[in-house]
Design a protein around this motif. Structure first.
Motif, PDB file in Angstrom:
ATOM      1  N   CYS A 100      44.046   9.441  32.022  1.00  0.00           N
ATOM      2  CA  CYS A 100      43.432   8.531  31.049  1.00  0.00           C
ATOM      3  C   CYS A 100      43.282   9.280  29.724  1.00  0.00           C
ATOM      4  O   CYS A 100      42.771  10.395  29.701  1.00  0.00           O
ATOM      5  N   CYS A 157      39.151   9.944  29.087  1.00  0.00           N
ATOM      6  CA  CYS A 157      38.321  10.827  29.912  1.00  0.00           C
ATOM      7  C   CYS A 157      39.122  11.931  30.588  1.00  0.00           C
ATOM      8  O   CYS A 157      38.554  12.819  31.200  1.00  0.00           O
ATOM      9  N   THR A 181      43.005   8.663  36.514  1.00  0.00           N
ATOM     10  CA  THR A 181      42.506   7.419  37.080  1.00  0.00           C
ATOM     11  C   THR A 181      43.132   6.212  36.401  1.00  0.00           C
ATOM     12  O   THR A 181      42.753   5.075  36.664  1.00  0.00           O
ATOM     13  N   CYS A 226      41.725   4.198  31.735  1.00  0.00           N
ATOM     14  CA  CYS A 226      41.338   3.922  33.114  1.00  0.00           C
ATOM     15  C   CYS A 226      40.351   2.754  33.108  1.00  0.00           C
ATOM     16  O   CYS A 226      39.779   2.440  32.059  1.00  0.00           O
ATOM     17  N   ARG A 259      37.334   2.327  34.083  1.00  0.00           N
ATOM     18  CA  ARG A 259      35.990   2.661  33.595  1.00  0.00           C
ATOM     19  C   ARG A 259      35.981   2.779  32.077  1.00  0.00           C
ATOM     20  O   ARG A 259      35.140   2.189  31.394  1.00  0.00           O
ATOM     21  N   CYS A 260      36.942   3.537  31.537  1.00  0.00           N
ATOM     22  CA  CYS A 260      36.951   3.763  30.095  1.00  0.00           C
ATOM     23  C   CYS A 260      37.235   2.455  29.349  1.00  0.00           C
ATOM     24  O   CYS A 260      36.678   2.210  28.283  1.00  0.00           O
TER      25      CYS A 260
HETATM   26 ZN   LIG Z   1      38.971   7.197  31.493  1.00  0.00          ZN
END
Ligand SMILES: [Zn+2]
Length: 1012
Positions: free
Chosen positions: A987, A990, A994, A1002, A1004-1005
């Motif tokens: 990613c 981060c 992921t 990703c 989450r990001c």
């Molecule tokens: Zn990320």
């Protein structure tokens, strides 16, 4: 890749255990939950660098929450000492003492300062002592006690007087006592000021405005009262006795003022004492065919003229021997025949032997004065260790000789004056000759002339020297004032049993030293001190002292200082009615005595002048081990004499400061370390950089103070590096609590991430150990605990796994807040744990804590405050078992980035599975607590091995023993860790692996960035 999952079927015990892990806190009652029995596992994270270490990754740079703090990573050069000075100002170091005195608290902690000597510059010995005291005081103060710490100085005495006189050179001879005292006072004052400023610079919290000085009139007056109290009880008396005498200082010295020179060379001699009259038994053993003499050995030939007897041991065996060369017969101890024959380089034939008691009633003649008789006397102090078993006895020049003389009413005349010179009474050949030099030589020649000298040898042995002039002393009888410590010792020893000594072994050392003292000579023939307040009759051997004279003198001294003893006429030193009784001013036959008190009597009475309350007992005396025979003892003896109690409850004794290799520090060796240079740097600041006071304090704290304490440039450098590491830890903490307000943003403990709860659990344990170590005055242990905590638990473990949560989750995400809640608690505990040792750093940190508005001083905010909720022993099972699995994972990918791998953990159904399942509810996750610990791309948790596995996997097996409820629940479970490269992409925000593709965030990001 997905593998099927059978939901685990936990048993009832396992469920109960699991519930108690995460349920509400339990009240700990007796043995139940075990403590942290299992040591922490290897926590070092190698090959795991999957966190964004900097913010250079392009367009997402502004979306990550990097640490923010103005707390500097390093203080370079002068910044260190300069910052400390600013902090002392800003945080009110100088007002702290009075602030804490004014608090309304019940408990008081009194540390009584042993007064340093008021001469010379501040040195590292002072630093060691004062900083140790300050650490103890600051700890007590933070814990809520009102600290009583009044610093003092020992201002009188020979060292100052000699220094003043030597500076004046030839002019000194014409000075009056008053003039010498005036100069000595100025000298002491200058030294005090220099030391005081240094102590304040080191950060010592004390009552600097009300220090005590042994030359203050009020102090002197109290001391005189104690003197009289002891005199009145018969504990102080005047007597003619042999005492250690320094010809170079022209005064009596106490044992505490001696230094033993192991390399001293004496001229030892074997001397004949011709037999005059044998006792009845001995008479029957000798035939009178040849002259007989008693053989005597001495290392002090100059004492032979003062001989009054020859002593023998009644129980020992003695022999009459015949010398093969001269045919002379000698008497000596049977055991000593062989060694003496070898020294005399002859053979000694034993003619007969007899018991010591058979020497009774015999006499011999003095080897220099043929018509003078020396009786043969039995004595207990005769030993067979050295000499001939027959001991030359000169009562004026030996303590044991003196006691033999008192028993047998022998004369104790002294033939040596204050300068160590033979008097006229020694005879024309010896008069005016120095006993230790020419006098010894003349005595030996006289013995040769009288044919009573057998042999002379050089002897290297330990010999007492004057501690100040570094010249040999003699033993010489003179009229002195003594404290009868025989009467005090028994009570003192009884009272010592109730005193706590740290380390415990020093109690015996102190008792030993007390036992070795037969009496305490407290008079000195000098002028810079407190006068012994007696008046001597001009012609008779009488003196005057009573409650009226003392009352009068103490009032004068209290008002004007003890100078009055030298400045006022004798008539004014006596109260009117006493003067009238003595015949009025014109007829006064008394003059004020010229002796002053031993400085150990001065400082020994400090308890009566300084200690507060009616009890006047200190919680703590803390000094170097040299004080065992000195200040600890003179304080104890005067206190026991005056009021039958010890002046201290606890005594902490530290070692001396020495150079790097354990050598003494001296200017000639060039290894002297000046505390001012440590703080401000030396001339060449590359070689001697400015370290600041905290480095000095850290060095003190981390030293093993109960042995010898070594200091060296490398020790100071190491101390600076240690503090630097601590600084980095603090900076990480400060940077990551930016934007966090504990009052509004904290997460309740039970809702926190398991790993965060676990850190609080460790923190609670750490805090209680720290507190215990301070209580035991084991500051070295405080330092070791602190270092272990910030390097192992924090830097290597916790900080390495939480960065993603801190930097990449959204600011208010509970997962991030959970971590910040833990960090804020850690920061608070950490700062308090080292604050007594590093007050400057603690205050500096306190100034940078973002949520403390208007910080004044960390020292005004109390001690470590942990919550019992944090203590959850069961947490260890979860984190430690997960760490064991992580270690297996990391070992399988040496040097690689853990984030580029997926991990599958297979645990057979049971307690371990349930515990680990609490860290990851889903089968597979890249955002779970378990995956955070693993630092992997994603983690899959399974109760059984998948039926098929790709070819490129590595598999590790292990077992973990769960031990709960004090061993009631024990279950060993095996697990497998299956590792394979991830199929996910990195990613760009981060840096975790992921993302579904290399150009996409990703999930989450994407959510975090999208939500902004
Ligand atoms: Zn990320």
């Amino acid at each position: 890749m997905r593998w099927g999952l059978c939901p685990p079927q936990p048993g009832p015990a396992a469920l109960a255990a699991a519930r108690s892990l995460w349920g509400p806190p339990r009240v700990l009652r007796g043995p139940g939950w075990r403590g942290t029995a299992r040591g922490l596992l290897e926590r070092s994270v190698t090959g795991a660098s999957n966190q964004p270490q900097n913010s250079s990754n392009g367009k997402y740079r502004d979306t990550v929450l990097l640490p923010q703090t103005s707390f500097p990573m390093k203080l370079l050069g002068r910044q260190q000492p300069d910052t400390e000075l600013e902090i002392q100002q800003k945080c009110g170091f100088s007002e702290l003492y009075s602030w804490q005195r004014e608090r309304k608290v019940k408990t008081e902690f009194c540390l009584h300062d042993g007064p340093p000597y008021a001469n010379g510059d501040p040195h590292v010995g002072h630093a060691l002592n004062k900083i140790l005291k300050d650490i103890a005081n600051r700890y007590q103060m933070m814990r809520g006690s009102k600290v009583h710490f009044v610093p003092g100085w020992d201002c009188h005495g020979l060292p100052i007087e000699i220094k003043v006189l030597s500076e004046l050179g030839a002019k000194a001879q014409n000075l009056s006592a008053v003039e010498i005292r005036k100069k000595a006072r100025l000298f002491a004052k200058a030294a005090i000021e220099k030391q005081r400023l240094a102590f304040i610079r080191w950060g010592i919290m004390a009552d600097w405005n009300n220090c005590y000085y042994t030359f203050d009139g009020s102090y002197e007056a109290k001391q005189l009262r104690i003197f009289y109290e002891m005199f009145d009880k018969g504990l102080i008396y005047r007597s003619y006795k042999p005492v250690f005498w320094s010809p170079s200082s022209r005064t009596a010295l106490a044992e505490a003022e001696l230094e033993y020179n192991l390399e001293h060379v004496s001229r030892s001699i074997y001397v004949k004492f011709p037999l005059l009259k044998p006792g009845p038994k001995l008479a029957s053993l000798i035939d009178g065919s040849s002259p007989i003499s008693f053989l005597v050995w001495t290392t002090q030939p100059w004492t032979i003229p003062a001989n009054q007897a020859v002593c023998y041991m009644p129980d020992a065996k003695y022999a009459v021997v015949k010398c093969s060369q001269s045919g002379d017969q000698y008497v000596l101890a049977a055991d000593k025949v062989t060694p003496v024959a070898s020294t005399l380089k002859t053979t000694l034939e034993v003619i007969s032997t007899f018991s010591g008691v058979d020497l009774e009633d015999g006499t011999c003649s003095h080897p220099l004065i043929p018509d003078k008789v020396s009786p043969l006397l039995p004595a207990n102090h005769v030993t067979m260790a050295k000499g001939t078993g027959l001991v030359h006895t000169a009562p004026a020049h030996g303590m044991e000789d003196y006691s033999v003389a008192s028993q047998h009413n022998l004369p104790t005349d002294c033939l040596v004056d204050e300068d160590g010179i033979f008097t006229a009474a020694a005879g024309p050949e010896l008069q005016n000759k120095s006993v230790l030099e020419e006098g010894t030589d003349v005595v030996i020649k006289m013995l040769q002339a009288s044919k009573n000298l057998l042999v002379e040898e050089k002897l290297v042995h330990s010999y007492p020297y004057d501690w100040r002039t570094k010249k040999p002393v003699v033993i010489r009888a003179s009229k002195q004032w003594f404290v009868n410590i025989m009467d005090l010792k028994t009570t003192a020893k009884e009272l010592l049993k109730k005193v706590k000594f740290i380390p415990g072994s020093v109690l015996n050392a102190m008792v030993d030293m007390m036992d070795r003292r037969p009496y305490w000579c407290i008079s000195r023939q000098r002028v810079w001190g407190v006068p012994i307040p007696v008046f001597h009759h001009k012609t008779k051997d009488e003196f005057l002292i009573n409650s009226q004279t003392i009352e009068h003198i103490t009032k004068l001294v209290e008002q004007h200082g003890s100078d009055v003893w030298w400045t006022l006429p004798p008539e004014q030193l006596l109260p009117e009615d006493v003067l009238a009784q003595l015949g009025g001013p014109g007829a006064l036959e008394y003059t004020p005595g010229q002796d002053i008190l031993d400085i150990w009597f001065d400082s020994g009475t400090s308890w009566s002048c300084v200690l507060p309350g009616t009890d006047q007992r200190a919680d703590l005396y803390l000094e170097g081990k040299d004080q065992l025979g000195c200040w600890f003892q003179s304080s104890l003896l005067t206190s026991v004499a005056a009021r039958k109690k010890a002046p201290f409850k606890t005594v902490v004794v530290h070692g001396f400061t020495l150079g790097e290799k354990g050598e003494k520090m001296s200017k000639s060796l060039g290894n002297v370390i000046d505390p001012d240079v440590v703080i401000n740097g030396g001339q060449d600041q590359n070689k001697e950089p400015p370290y600041g006071a905290d480095v000095l304090r850290w060095w003190v704290a981390e030293s093993n103070i109960f042995t010898e304490v070594t200091i060296s440039p490398s020790a100071l450098n190491a101390a600076r590096d240690d503090i630097s590491k601590l600084r980095n830890t603090l900076r990480f903490l400060l940077g990551n609590v930016a934007g966090f307000n504990p009052e509004t943003d904290s997460i309740p403990v039970n809702d926190m991430y398991v790993i965060d709860q676990y850190m609080l659990h460790l923190l609670q344990d750490f805090a209680s150990k720290i507190t215990d170590s301070y209580k035991q005055y084991d500051f070295g242990k405080v330092v070791r605990l602190l270092q272990a905590f910030y390097t192992r638990e924090l830097s290597n473990f916790y900080f390495s796994i939480i960065k993603d949560r801190l930097y990449c989750e959204s600011a208010h995400d509970p997962r991030r807040r959970s971590c910040q809640t833990a960090l804020a608690e850690i920061l608070d505990v950490l700062v308090r744990s080292f604050a007594p040792i590093l007050p400057h750093l603690a205050e500096e940190v306190f100034q940078h804590v973002p949520y403390i508005k208007e910080p004044k001083s960390v020292f005004r905010t109390g001690w470590i405050n942990t919550s019992s909720i944090w203590k959850k022993p069961g947490l260890e099972e979860a984190v430690e078992s997960a760490c064991a699995m992580r270690d297996a994972f990391l070992r399988s990918i040496p040097g690689k980035n853990a984030a580029e791998y997926e991990v599958t953990i297979v645990i057979e159904p049971g307690l371990l599975f349930e515990i680990i399942e609490m860290l990851q509810a889903e089968e597979t996750s890249s955002a779970s607590q378990l995956n955070e610990l693993m630092m992997a791309s994603q983690t899959t948790l399974l109760p059984q091995e998948p039926p098929t596995m790709p070819a490129d996997v590595t598999v590790h097996q292990g077992t973990f023993l769960i031990n709960l409820e004090g061993g009631d629940i024990r279950e060993e479970s095996s697990y497998k860790v299956i590792v394979m490269p991830t199929t996910k992409e990195k990613c760009p925000r981060c840096w975790k692996y992921t993302a579904e593709s290399s150009d996409a965030l990703c999930p989450r990001c994407a959510e975090v960035v999208g939500g902004k």
